[in-house]
Scaffold this motif. Structure first.
Motif, PDB file in Angstrom:
ATOM      1  N   TYR A 202       0.857  -1.182   0.000  1.00 19.55           N
ATOM      2  CA  TYR A 202       0.000   0.000   0.000  1.00 19.55           C
ATOM      3  C   TYR A 202       0.897   1.236   0.000  1.00 19.55           C
ATOM      4  N   GLU A 203       0.695   2.081  -1.009  1.00 22.49           N
ATOM      5  CA  GLU A 203       1.494   3.302  -1.150  1.00 22.49           C
ATOM      6  C   GLU A 203       0.622   4.502  -0.797  1.00 22.49           C
ATOM      7  N   PHE A 210      -4.686   5.211  -0.169  1.00 23.67           N
ATOM      8  CA  PHE A 210      -3.454   4.600  -0.654  1.00 23.67           C
ATOM      9  C   PHE A 210      -3.682   4.040  -2.049  1.00 23.67           C
ATOM     10  N   ILE A 211      -2.586   3.769  -2.743  1.00 25.30           N
ATOM     11  CA  ILE A 211      -2.597   3.017  -4.001  1.00 25.30           C
ATOM     12  C   ILE A 211      -2.225   1.578  -3.663  1.00 25.30           C
ATOM     13  N   SER A 257       4.440  -0.751   2.834  1.00 27.61           N
ATOM     14  CA  SER A 257       4.811  -0.157   1.544  1.00 27.61           C
ATOM     15  C   SER A 257       5.918  -0.936   0.855  1.00 27.61           C
ATOM     16  N   ALA A 258       6.125  -0.608  -0.421  1.00 29.61           N
ATOM     17  CA  ALA A 258       7.216  -1.216  -1.181  1.00 29.61           C
ATOM     18  C   ALA A 258       8.559  -0.878  -0.554  1.00 29.61           C
ATOM     19  N   LEU A 305       3.375  10.344  -9.759  1.00 32.90           N
ATOM     20  CA  LEU A 305       3.897   9.065  -9.282  1.00 32.90           C
ATOM     21  C   LEU A 305       5.368   8.916  -9.639  1.00 32.90           C
ATOM     22  N   GLU A 306       6.094   8.211  -8.777  1.00 33.64           N
ATOM     23  CA  GLU A 306       7.496   7.899  -9.039  1.00 33.64           C
ATOM     24  C   GLU A 306       7.706   6.399  -8.872  1.00 33.64           C
ATOM     25  N   PRO A 307       8.700   5.828  -9.531  1.00 35.08           N
ATOM     26  CA  PRO A 307       8.907   4.380  -9.421  1.00 35.08           C
ATOM     27  C   PRO A 307       9.304   3.979  -8.002  1.00 35.08           C
ATOM     28  N   THR A 308       8.858   2.798  -7.594  1.00 34.82           N
ATOM     29  CA  THR A 308       9.315   2.218  -6.333  1.00 34.82           C
ATOM     30  C   THR A 308      10.615   1.442  -6.585  1.00 34.82           C
TER      31      THR A 308
END
Length: 403
Positions: A202-203, A210-211, A257-258, A305-308
């Protein structure tokens, strides 16, 4: 969860004073999750009643080849009993029974079943000191172990005769523990450490939203349990899920989170022999997380958004001798995309899921996967339960690492 959970244990009770401990032993096996059936020699009923053992095991107790059911004779098939059991435990095992087991005598149901059993046989001697020390008894011990039977050594203490010395049957809890340890020591992943990721991440967008994705974590949890059943010590790193583990060999590390999953993986990866990345990790996260709940407005909400961190790529880049397994969930060009991921991320094996297959994907009890090996070999599988898929995956890994 004990390694005896779900196993079928046949308990043989012979005519010694230690037979009273059989009731406690049945309870111990039941508590470990095993199904228990009991065979008694006819003389053992002088020491403990069949009713007691039947009540505790919730199964009929057998002692003769033929049981009288009112006016109907019922044949107790010793071959079927021997084939039914995953483990046959004879406790107490008297000098008389041990001698007959050695010679192949078959004058009661217990002995006939012993001769028919295809499973591992454990025996726990119980007798007086002089009987235990007699050369013929030691001949029985040596002969039975040479046949592949497993002896649970007697302990020292006060005996029924009043003597002090060896010959006392091991305590029921020690018998259960002995068998558990023996089973574990022979499992193919004993001594191996596994890292498994599971569930979604969950971001956060703000403190409320969250996403995320629809992953339940079930596939990863099934792999963790299957690994523990094979004797492995497991680090299960899981995103948010209601699922719980059962085995005491699994250490569960819960993250959200990631980024948290990445930190947990980097902390454990160099300690493990095998890593299986079954988590559905978010590829992107909000570049900025609002401190307060974002209020609804008439205008559109734009979230940058930014990459995890790519957890699987990281493991592939730093792995040494670890066997690394990834998962690929695809909707088009499934095999080609999975093969590309296998190569890019330096994996030893990849498990392909397709959302186009009925019964596969998130929040299902089943899955339909394709295993793709490092050399490009494609191994399509049928639709199976996730428990069966986990077992298939572990069996393939064991073949690949030559265990």
């Amino acid at each position: 969860m004990s390694v005896l959970s779900g196993k079928k244990v046949l308990l043989g009770v012979t005519a010694g004073i230690a037979a009273y401990k059989a009731a406690i032993l049945v309870r111990g096996f039941i508590k470990a999750g095993a199904e228990v059936r009991v065979i008694m020699t006819p003389e053992a009923k002088d020491f403990v009643t069949p009713l007691t053992l039947s009540t505790l095991s919730k199964n009929e107790v057998y002692s003769t080849f033929v049981s009288d059911d009112n006016e109907n004779a019922v044949w107790n098939n010793h071959v079927e009993l021997g084939l039914w059991a995953d483990f046959f435990v004879i406790a107490p095992a008297t000098a008389n029974t041990l001698s007959k087991m050695t010679s192949g005598a078959s004058d009661n149901l217990l002995l006939a079943t012993y001769l028919s059993a295809k499973c591992p046989v454990y025996f726990a001697p119980a007798m007086d000191l002089d009987m235990y020390k007699h050369p013929s008894t030691h001949h029985s011990f040596e002969a039975l172990t040479s046949y592949g039977n497993i002896m649970i050594p007697a302990t020292s203490g006060e005996l029924a005769s009043g003597l002090e010395g060896q010959g006392r049957m091991a305590e029921p809890e020690d018998i259960v523990r002995f068998i558990e340890d023996d089973i574990l020591s022979k499992l193919p992943l004993k001594g191996k450490k596994l890292l498994i990721t599971a569930g979604p991440t969950y971001e956060a967008i703000d403190p409320v939203r969250f996403i995320g994705n629809h992953s339940s974590g079930k596939m990863g949890f099934e792999i963790a349990e299957a690994s523990a059943r094979q004797g492995a010590e497991v680090f299960l790193i899981t995103g948010p899920t209601h699922l719980q583990t059962k085995s005491k060999l699994i250490t569960t590390i819960r993250v959200t989170s990631a980024g948290e999953m990445f930190d947990a993986v980097t902390n454990k990866f160099d300690q493990v022999d095998i890593a299986i990345a079954a988590a559905a990790v978010a590829d992107y996260r909000p570049s900025r997380v609002a401190d307060q709940k974002i209020k609804k407005k008439e205008s559109a909400l734009v979230i940058n958004l930014e990459p995890t961190q790519d957890i699987l790529a990281y493991m592939g880049s730093v792995k040494k001798n670890q066997f690394l397994v990834g998962f690929a969930l695809e909707t088009e060009n499934e095999v080609d995309n999975a093969k590309g991921k296998l190569q890019r991320k330096n994996l030893n094996l990849i498990v392909l899921n397709s959302l186009n297959d009925t019964g596969a994907g998130f929040k299902t009890e089943t899955n339909k996967v394709t295993f793709i090996k490092q050399d490009g070999t494609v191994l399509p599988q049928n639709l199976k339960t996730k428990t069966e898929v986990a077992e298939d995956l572990l069996n393939l890994i064991l073949k690949e690492i030559h265990v």
